[in-house]
Design a protein around this motif. Structure first.
Motif, short mmCIF file in Angstrom:
data_model
loop_
_atom_site.label_atom_id
_atom_site.label_comp_id
_atom_site.label_asym_id
_atom_site.label_seq_id
_atom_site.Cartn_x
_atom_site.Cartn_y
_atom_site.Cartn_z
N LEU A 189 -2.46 6.58 0.60
CA LEU A 189 -2.60 7.17 -0.74
C LEU A 189 -3.13 6.16 -1.75
O LEU A 189 -3.80 6.53 -2.71
N SER A 190 -2.80 4.91 -1.55
CA SER A 190 -3.27 3.86 -2.46
C SER A 190 -3.34 2.57 -1.66
O SER A 190 -2.32 2.04 -1.24
N SER B 234 0.86 -1.18 0.00
CA SER B 234 0.00 0.00 0.00
C SER B 234 0.89 1.23 0.00
O SER B 234 2.02 1.20 0.48
N ILE B 235 0.38 2.32 -0.55
CA ILE B 235 1.18 3.54 -0.59
C ILE B 235 0.72 4.49 0.51
O ILE B 235 -0.46 4.81 0.61
#
Lengths: 430, 430
Positions: free
Chosen positions: A91-92, A63-64
């Motif tokens: 963020l993602s 995951s970001i």
């Protein structure tokens, strides 16, 4: 708040920074959790207190995240600093587990699995390092040549005929016509010498529709090509390539020691000149020293390895130029030295040929006769031939396979490791 | 004796030098002859005394000569020095007259004749200057980006499907399979952002099998592509391109003034920001100011020219960014701003689009829906889609057509002048 790159963190001790990157690894203890964040510059450990456990509970690897927190000194597996997380923003979000594990130095998966998941496998730190080094090799090639008055050229990859006589070409449907993908910029770079540029280079893809599927071959690869007018003979090209290699190795040593260490790669050292052996002498050595008797007029892969061993033992060199290749084994444009051998050479690096080069024929009539001797029809090559009628200087050149030199430098036996998206006998994806 | 390059002659006044090059021009008087020799750096006048007339009697233009002689000051059409010929050696004799005349500044031949004789026509000083400047443009692009932590990538040009939805692709017979030549490295550069490189660029050929044969189009051209992760929005890309253009123009001004002067090219000046117009505003301006009423959601070639005129008059700028392109006109990967327009832009330079760029969709589900909305099947793009599942940062990028920017800078209306070996609807040679 501006983003700080992870390799700059040490400049911000006791300050609050914002970092962004991929969730590399997590380790949860009872009252505290450690997460490692990865950006393009490196890894850092972040410390998450228990009141944020809810937020990270379902976080999947990769995951970001955007993390804001205070930097402090620490000794941990990623380095000498860590970040106390004040805020964490996703963020993602990744919702599925990764199909391959990329967060260890060595992935221990086979190359097909790795290439099937190419974009993910490139996230592995070692894979990333390979291509950072590759970018430096191509940049060194261009910078070295530009400083010696070479001009970069971009020549067409869609051609009406092949440079080496027509076999192993991929066919392209070009509107109503058939055309081919170029095997090499050979004709164009020679033509550009004759067009008055004198010294040219090109770094671009070339295509070989060869059926074999080996660890040494790609059907599409990046060729670093140069061609140079007004040379005395092929020894000038050997000297030029030696100088380039020294320059490139120095650039790598000065700027990429971290990546080289990570990959366990030892750079070769070139002291003075690279040893040169006549091909016939090399073949004799292989007979006498290794009992390898079947070679005639060329080396096979085993021969390349053995002659490298010999040169390493005898001259402590990782490189060897093989010279005086026979006319029968070289393309029609190769300048003969006498009635049997040519002014051409190969460069063998740690057991693998990475360069073919040589002086070219620059006389129109000699070239025409050479084509006829090879069973080719000069009329099929009229665009190429034409420039030889109107003033062509003595010239020659060479080409270096980018994936091959990358892999030989870094110790990868399969050339696919040196290509972001390799194309081979069976692979056209991803 | 070592060769001296012609542009270094001034350092050797009253000394004897050896020069080599092409016989550019001859003028014979009764007791003396003047010949101009041309090498890759320039032209020089050489003075031949009567006792050598026999040797030069049958010399055709473009023969390659080696001349040894003494340098002296002189005022002549090629410069402030000349060489008194002591010895003259023919390195490559030309026996036929040139099919085209290349030794004047302007050749005054039509472009088809010029391209049919491409290698010879490139010997013309103006043509040579075009490609020296082009090499500087591509080098500037790479140097600018490398200094900003971008990594150079080499991605495959043989792909299983197109990036823009499948039309206008050249088909390649790839062993038993059909494959295609890539229209753009779009998917790969996005994937490389997601692979953790974050910032990547590539300068390479792309292919468009478009049927039209116009002065604006090539079927194979060089695309200077970049892609960048962790951006705020598309304005960061607009700012980055502006900075690149300023850098590139300064490099040209500092290093290529001779070539620019020869070509009569005036470099554009960028003061501060480049003007930005919403596409819809641009269309309204064209209606109101020029009575051009037929445009809807895009500009046509005339519209690009007129809006450039408008911006030149109003803001004294040779460049204009057009923004807020409608979703219907942009590819499926384009990030929407609202339900009708996108975060994408074009850059128009002196009446021609040279860049398309924008923020991309980085959310898996949004991308999937966007494909469906465009009538595409997400399953056909599984390799590309996959990376969006496993952590894709906000990102965007742009591409600059190398031949187009070259021609617009130098004032050539036909983009073929910016390609060494152009490929168009009918041309696959030389």
């Amino acid at each position: 708040m501006d983003r700080t790159m992870i390799n700059q963190i040490e400049k911000f001790n006791n300050e609050t920074v914002c970092i962004k990157g991929w969730l590399h690894r997590t380790r949860k203890l009872s009252k505290i959790a450690f997460i490692q964040l990865r950006d393009r510059t490196g890894l850092i450990q972040c410390v998450v207190s228990k009141d944020r456990f809810e937020q990270i509970k379902n976080l999947k690897l990769e995951s970001i995240l955007e993390i804001i927190g205070k930097v402090s000194e620490s000794t941990n597996s990623t380095g000498n600093y860590e970040i106390q997380v004040d805020s964490l923003n996703i963020l993602s979000a990744v919702t599925e587990d990764m199909p391959i594990e990329i967060n260890t130095e060595d992935m221990n998966i086979n190359i097909d699995t790795e290439l099937n998941h190419r974009v993910l496998s490139l996230r592995n730190v070692k894979n990333k390092a390979i291509f950072e080094i590759q970018a430096q090799i191509s940049e060194s090639f261009r910078r070295f040549l530009t400083s010696r008055s070479f001009t970069e050229i971009f020549t067409s990859k869609i051609v009406a005929q092949g440079a080496e006589g027509g076999t192993a070409l991929f066919k392209v449907k070009y509107f109503e016509k058939d055309a081919y993908l170029t095997q090499s910029p050979q004709f164009y770079k020679q033509m550009m010498v004759g067009a008055g540029f004198e010294r040219v280079f090109e770094v671009a893809h070339v295509y070989r529709a060869e059926e074999h599927n080996t660890v040494r071959h790609l059907n599409e690869y990046v060729s670093m090509d140069l061609e140079m007018g007004f040379i005395k003979d092929e020894t000038e090209l050997i000297e030029l390539e030696t100088q380039f290699l020294k320059y490139m190795l120095l650039e790598l040593k000065n700027n990429y020691s971290k990546q080289l260490e990570l990959l366990g790669a030892e750079l070769p050292v070139i002291e003075g000149k690279i040893p040169c052996l006549k091909l016939s002498d090399a073949i004799n050595i292989l007979k006498q020293e290794y009992g390898k008797n079947e070679l005639e007029n060329d080396l096979d892969p085993e021969g390349e390895k053995l002659i490298s061993d010999y040169v390493k033992n005898k001259f402590d060199s990782d490189f060897v130029f093989l010279t005086h290749y026979p006319i029968s084994k070289r393309p029609m444009y190769t300048m003969p030295l006498d009635t049997s051998v040519t002014r051409s050479f190969d460069l063998i690096f740690r057991g693998l040929e990475i360069t073919t080069g040589g002086q070219r024929i620059n006389d129109y009539n000699m070239l025409k006769q050479s084509m006829i001797n090879k069973g080719l029809n000069p009329e099929d090559f009229s665009d190429y031939m034409n420039v030889f009628k109107y003033g062509m200087p003595p010239h020659g050149g060479l080409a270096i396979g980018l994936e091959r030199i990358t892999c030989q430098l870094l110790g990868y036996r399969n050339v696919r490791y040196g290509s972001l998206f390799p194309r081979d006998r069976t692979r056209v994806t991803p």
